[in-house]
Design an enzyme around this catalytic site. Sequence first.
Site, PDB file in Angstrom:
ATOM      1  CG  ASP A 289      83.229   9.749  47.781  1.00  0.00           C
ATOM      2  OD1 ASP A 289      83.606   9.791  48.954  1.00  0.00           O
ATOM      3  OD2 ASP A 289      83.107  10.767  47.071  1.00  0.00           O
TER       4      ASP A 289
ATOM      5  CG  ASP B 247      79.486  15.460  54.599  1.00  0.00           C
ATOM      6  OD1 ASP B 247      80.660  15.638  54.225  1.00  0.00           O
ATOM      7  OD2 ASP B 247      78.964  14.329  54.708  1.00  0.00           O
TER       8      ASP B 247
END
Length: 250
Positions: free
Chosen positions: A11, A130
Amino acid sequence: MLKKRIIPCLDIDQGRTVKGVSFKNLRDAGDPLELAQRYVDEGADELVFLDISATHEKRKTLLPLVKKIAQIINIPFTVGGGIDSVELGKEVIGAGADKLSINSSAVRRPELIKELASEVGSQAVVVAIDTHKEKGQWHVYTQGGRKKTEWLTEKWAYTAEQFGAGELLLTSMNHDGQKKGFAIELLQLIGNAVNLPIIASGGAGEINHFVDVFSKTNATGALAASIFHFGEVPIPALKNYLKTQNIAIR
């Protein structure tokens, strides 16, 4: 039967690898180039690179960093973050990515999935989802977990498949960074709704969590970040243990 894949995730925020809990309280986790090289050396099956603030900041993916990573690794490489057009998708592939991960842009305009699939092949289009469970239902979120949408996760996963997605990257925001195990119930739900390879994301904390996700769901990949970045679960030890549990891995 597809062999299972172990997939570290980078990330990226402002050029550095970061990790948080439930998408919040980010902390530095190291240099992405150093981590990418380490994961190749340790035997990771694939690598995922997510520019987590690109969409929120309304800018393109960090192409120069993608190029640098692509030059030093020799495993399949998925890149996501801010990819909102076929043109940018082709640029990311041109920079060395093997697959594209799209999230907010796909929810906003599902036709983008079909357009990218026709240009780079459906096998190279990963729809990242998500999702957060609220009052018994899983809801889709976009913009790095900042914005709740009207989509229920099961319906959106099915829709993404119909538009030509080649794979799903399914992250439970409830489980992300908690290190208490993957969202088995969610993975079973979505696994029954689609016929796509699914990468499980969110919740890995120990080796047995990988055994659970591969034995109790049909996820073909398991993604993790902090436990790999900080050396809590070494990839070679993880793969060796999975073999002892008769789980077919690459």
